[in-house]
Design a protein around this motif. Structure first.
Motif, short mmCIF file in Angstrom:
data_model
loop_
_atom_site.label_atom_id
_atom_site.label_comp_id
_atom_site.label_asym_id
_atom_site.label_seq_id
_atom_site.Cartn_x
_atom_site.Cartn_y
_atom_site.Cartn_z
N GLY A 45 -29.25 46.19 32.34
CA GLY A 45 -28.00 45.45 32.16
C GLY A 45 -28.09 44.08 32.80
O GLY A 45 -28.97 43.80 33.61
N ARG A 49 -22.98 39.33 33.62
CA ARG A 49 -21.96 39.76 32.65
C ARG A 49 -21.18 40.94 33.24
O ARG A 49 -19.97 41.06 33.04
CB ARG A 49 -22.60 40.15 31.32
N GLY A 50 -21.88 41.79 33.98
CA GLY A 50 -21.22 42.92 34.62
C GLY A 50 -20.20 42.49 35.65
O GLY A 50 -19.17 43.13 35.82
N LEU A 53 -16.97 41.78 33.92
CA LEU A 53 -16.33 43.04 33.54
C LEU A 53 -15.72 43.73 34.76
O LEU A 53 -14.64 44.31 34.69
CB LEU A 53 -17.34 43.97 32.88
N ARG A 57 -11.99 44.99 34.94
CA ARG A 57 -11.76 46.43 34.79
C ARG A 57 -11.73 47.22 36.08
O ARG A 57 -11.12 48.27 36.13
CB ARG A 57 -12.84 47.03 33.89
N TRP A 115 -15.30 54.87 31.61
CA TRP A 115 -15.05 53.76 30.70
C TRP A 115 -15.82 53.92 29.39
O TRP A 115 -15.80 53.02 28.54
CB TRP A 115 -15.45 52.45 31.36
N LEU A 119 -15.58 50.83 26.56
CA LEU A 119 -16.55 49.74 26.64
C LEU A 119 -17.75 50.05 25.74
O LEU A 119 -18.09 51.21 25.52
CB LEU A 119 -17.04 49.56 28.08
N GLU A 120 -18.38 49.00 25.29
CA GLU A 120 -19.61 49.14 24.50
C GLU A 120 -20.75 49.54 25.43
O GLU A 120 -20.70 49.31 26.64
CB GLU A 120 -19.94 47.81 23.82
N LYS A 122 -23.68 48.22 25.93
CA LYS A 122 -24.22 47.07 26.68
C LYS A 122 -23.29 46.71 27.85
O LYS A 122 -23.75 46.38 28.94
CB LYS A 122 -24.41 45.87 25.74
N GLU A 123 -21.99 46.78 27.63
CA GLU A 123 -21.03 46.49 28.70
C GLU A 123 -21.15 47.51 29.83
O GLU A 123 -21.08 47.15 31.01
CB GLU A 123 -19.60 46.47 28.16
N ASP A 126 -24.23 46.56 31.74
CA ASP A 126 -24.01 45.33 32.50
C ASP A 126 -23.17 45.64 33.75
O ASP A 126 -23.49 45.18 34.85
CB ASP A 126 -23.29 44.29 31.65
N LEU A 127 -22.13 46.42 33.57
CA LEU A 127 -21.26 46.78 34.68
C LEU A 127 -22.02 47.58 35.74
O LEU A 127 -21.93 47.31 36.94
CB LEU A 127 -20.07 47.57 34.15
#
Length: 139
Positions: A45, A49-50, A53, A57, A115, A119-120, A122-123, A126-127
Motif C-alpha cells: 500500500g 494515500r493511507g 484515508l 475515516r 471497512w 473501501l476499495e 487498494k484503499e 493504503d490505509l
C-alpha cells in the motif's frame, strides 16, 4: 476542515453502533490470527494515500496521529497505534485484516468495525500501510 467526510464517517460509526455507548461485555482479550496471511500476501500500500484515508475515516476515534485520542471515545478506548507495545495487530496481514474485517477478526472490540465493504482493496492496503508506519511494526 472537510465536513462531508467527517459527517459520512460519523454516520457510518453511528449505524455500526460504535458510538451507541459502552459495551455490555468487558474488553476482549486479543487473539492471534490462526489462519495467517494467504500465501504470497504483500501489503504494497501507499502510506501517503493511507494517511489521507486515515484522517477521513479513522481519526474520529484513533486521533489525527493515531494516539487513540480522537473526538469519539469508546469503551474499550481505541488503542494507541503509535506504540508497538500496545498494538495487537503487528504484522502487515494483521493490520490489513483488522481494518478490512474489524476488531473481532483478531479478538478485539466489536466497536472497531471493518471497512472492507466501504473501501476499495487498494484503499484498504493504503490505509494499512499508513497504520503500519505509525509504529513501524512491519517485519
Amino acid at each position: 476542515m472537510r465536513t462531508a467526510p467527517l459527517l459520512r464517517t460519523l454516520l457510518t460509526l453511528v449505524l455500526a453502533g460504535v458510538v451507541a455507548g459502552p459495551s455490555s461485555a468487558a474488553a476482549q482479550e486479543p487473539s492471534a490470527d490462526p489462519a495467517g496471511p494467504p500465501e504470497g500476501f504483500v501489503l504494497d500500500g501507499d502510506p501517503q494515500r493511507g494517511r489521507s484515508l486515515f484522517q477521513e475515516r479513522c481519526a474520529l476515534c484513533h486521533g489525527a496521529e493515531g494516539a487513540g485520542d480522537g473526538r469519539i471515545q469508546t469503551n474499550p478506548p481505541p488503542r494507541d497505534l503509535r506504540n508497538p507495545e500496545t498494538r495487537v495487530a503487528r504484522t502487515d496481514w494483521e493490520t490489513y485484516r483488522v481494518i478490512r474485517d474489524g476488531g473481532p477478526a483478531l479478538g478485539l472490540s466489536k466497536k472497531m468495525f471493518g471497512w472492507g465493504r466501504m473501501l476499495e482493496e487498494k484503499e484498504l492496503r493504503d490505509l494499512a500501510a499508513w497504520v503500519q508506519s505509525l509504529a513501524d511494526v512491519s517485519p
